[in-house]
Design an enzyme around this catalytic site. Structure first.
Site, PDB file in Angstrom:
ATOM      1  N   LYS A  95       0.842  -1.197   0.000  1.00  0.00           N
ATOM      2  CA  LYS A  95       0.000   0.000   0.000  1.00  0.00           C
ATOM      3  C   LYS A  95       0.879   1.249   0.000  1.00  0.00           C
ATOM      4  O   LYS A  95       1.933   1.268   0.632  1.00  0.00           O
ATOM      5  CB  LYS A  95      -0.887   0.025   1.255  1.00  0.00           C
ATOM      6  CG  LYS A  95      -2.069  -0.926   1.211  1.00  0.00           C
ATOM      7  CD  LYS A  95      -2.932  -0.759   2.452  1.00  0.00           C
ATOM      8  CE  LYS A  95      -4.055  -1.788   2.505  1.00  0.00           C
ATOM      9  NZ  LYS A  95      -5.076  -1.587   1.461  1.00  0.00           N
TER      10      LYS A  95
ATOM     11  N   ARG B 253     -10.469 -11.378   1.854  1.00  0.00           N
ATOM     12  CA  ARG B 253     -11.368 -12.405   1.298  1.00  0.00           C
ATOM     13  C   ARG B 253     -10.727 -13.783   1.366  1.00  0.00           C
ATOM     14  O   ARG B 253     -11.430 -14.796   1.464  1.00  0.00           O
ATOM     15  CB  ARG B 253     -11.776 -12.014  -0.124  1.00  0.00           C
ATOM     16  CG  ARG B 253     -10.637 -11.930  -1.096  1.00  0.00           C
ATOM     17  CD  ARG B 253     -10.998 -11.160  -2.361  1.00  0.00           C
ATOM     18  NE  ARG B 253     -11.000  -9.714  -2.150  1.00  0.00           N
ATOM     19  CZ  ARG B 253     -11.346  -8.814  -3.073  1.00  0.00           C
ATOM     20  NH1 ARG B 253     -11.745  -9.213  -4.263  1.00  0.00           N
ATOM     21  NH2 ARG B 253     -11.305  -7.521  -2.807  1.00  0.00           N
TER      22      ARG B 253
END
Ligand code: BES
Ligand code: MN
Ligand code: ZN
Length: 489
Positions: free
Chosen positions: A269, A343
């Site tokens: 990130k 996920r």
């Protein structure tokens, strides 16, 4: 800290009385209170408008040291949230002024659009939640929480609402625990430490709880969860908590995303997105918190919390884009992006929970996508479910608790976007748009025909700034929502 008591303002000494006031109507039945409100309104700077505050010291013919009046605006516009916010502001006023106790002049619900119990519950919640201070890492503790909040009540109310005070304290205490876990920095809650932290709290609450370590996860073939964890020197943990009352006929399983730090992995990130990623375990915190409250609330159904906990880091052992992994359910997944890690841990935990508990209802909470924040902003969670009734029940619980939720769709044809040339699925969409939806669709591939809802809390789990009954940092979002919901499933 909460107490329901009849207080005779003429006879009893009160140090700090806080009084909610409407600009257009008297919402108190106690005559003395009404005359105090009139005295406050005699000052031109106080009209009872929203945001107005005035303090009167030692009003005549009372034993009150100070009465603080808070304007709420027009009576017709008041909701439970108005009273939650008022009580939060009032308790923060006392904290800032260094006042150790507060007596709250409970308004009468007669003539208001909300019921008496909703009103009192909201006041208690605001007072409890607004009293939370996170200063564990400060040498100088600048503020002390209020020790006692007394709600003025008639004898009949006292009987009816002492139980309410207990359940509100349990739920808000759990919410505050969740906030603390979320705000705790990642160096103090690496997976093993975080797992032990929540297990300790669950044990103290009398819940059956278990921590599964990386060897267990390997043996059970939690391939997706282990893949996310392999980049970190701190190994993953799976935590379960069970509340199982005798004779229960239904089981609800709650699964919470527990990424103790989300660096993005090899798809690191950038600055601007990475700084708050200690909050990426907010789903797990909300589920663990809810379990603590459930242990007090004792609903009639079985409730299980499942928390997959990992740290997503870039390193020489980290997963790479293009890697193909095998999930617990047996489906293979190509890693399109290592930052879509939530996920991956969720599908292993959910597939295992379905097999282990055969739940009637499965609900997962996760700080899953930035796309959900783009869609709904920072205060509203996204709800995804093929079961309209379940989605409606969650949205309704959100309205009552003001942990707001909004349903988003699960369109079958968007599943196309998760197709992959080499594996059964890709962990990210091939398209650019609808990222919250494609993430939810990815999850839906792993739950079989279980009744399921996914709640994306990426926005509301964290607050940059303090508000009426919440400080900056973790918000505990989900605990009050789920506690309200569980009673209605
Ligand atoms: N933890 C993030 C989602 C997130 C974003 C939470 C902002 C809170 C605030 C999640 O793991 C993530 O990185 N999602 C990616 C998915 C993308 C790679 C498909 C995202 O939203 O950018
Ligand atoms: Mn991520
Ligand atoms: Zn994440």
């Amino acid at each position: 800290m909460l107490e329901v008591k009849s207080v005779n303002l003429k006879r009893v000494k009160v140090d700090t009385l806080v009084v909610p006031v409407c600009e257009d109507r008297d919402i108190h039945t106690d005559k003395l209170l009404s005359s105090l409100v009139d005295a406050a309104k005699a000052f031109p700077e106080f009209k009872g408008k929203k945001g107005d505050v005035i303090t009167l010291f030692q009003p005549a013919e009372t034993g009150i040291a100070r009465a603080v009046f808070f304007g709420l605006g027009k009576a017709g516009s008041l909701s439970g949230e108005s009273f939650r916010a008022f009580a939060g502001k009032a308790v923060k006023f006392c904290v800032n002024a260094g006042l150790p106790a507060m007596t709250l002049a409970t308004p009468s619900a007669a003539g208001l659009t909300i019921e008496a119990e909703t009103l009192l519950g909201a006041l208690m919640e605001g007072a409890c939640l607004g009293n939370h201070i996170f200063d564990r890492y400060k040498k100088e503790k600048e503020k002390t929480p209020v020790k006692k909040v007394t709600f003025m009540a008639t004898a009949a109310q006292k009987k009816a609402y002492s139980g309410l005070a207990k359940s509100v304290a349990a739920v808000c205490g759990a919410s505050v625990m969740a906030r603390e876990w979320v705000t705790t920095p990642s160096n103090d809650k690496r997976p093993e430490a975080f797992a032990e932290m929540i297990q300790k709290a669950a044990r103290a609450a009398g819940l059956k709880t278990r921590i599964m370590d990386e060897r267990w996860l390997e043996k059970q073939q939690f391939g997706a969860m282990l893949a996310v964890g392999q980049g970190s020197s701190a190994k993953p943990r799976l935590v379960s908590m069970e509340y199982s009352p005798k004779g229960s006929k239904k089981t609800v399983v709650l699964v919470g995303k527990g990424v103790t730090f989300d660096s993005g992995g090899i798809n690191l990130k950038p600055s601007g997105s990475i700084e708050t990623m200690k909050m990426d375990m907010s789903g797990a915190a909300a589920v663990a918190g809810t379990m603590l409250a459930v242990a007090h609330l004792k609903p009639a159904l079985k409730v299980v919390g499942v928390m997959p906990i990992v740290e997503n880091m870039p390193s020489g052992t980290a997963i790479r884009p293009g890697d193909i992994i095998r999930s617990f359910a047996g489906k293979t997944i190509e890693i399109g992006n290592t930052d879509a890690e939530g996920r991956l841990i969720l599908v292993d935990a959910m597939a295992w929970a379905v097999k282990q508990y055969q739940p009637d209802t499965l609900i997962d909470l996760a700080t899953l996508t930035g796309a959900c924040v783009v869609a709904l902003g920072e205060k509203i969670a996204g709800v995804f479910s093929a079961d309209r009734q379940l989605a409606d029940a969650i949205v309704a619980a959100g309205d009552r608790t003001h942990e707001r939720c909004w349903q988003l769709p699960l369109p079958e044809d968007y599943k196309e976007l998760l197709k992959n040339d080499f594996a059964d699925l890709n962990n990210v969409s091939s398209g650019r748009w609808g990222g919250a939806i494609t993430a939810a669709l990815f999850l839906s591939e792993f739950i079989g025909d279980t009744r399921w809802a996914h709640i994306d809390i990426a926005g509301p789990a964290w607050a940059k700034k303090a508000s009426d009954y919440c400080g900056a940092g973790g918000t505990g979002f989900g605990v009050r929502l789920l506690c309200d919901l569980i009673g209605k499933l």
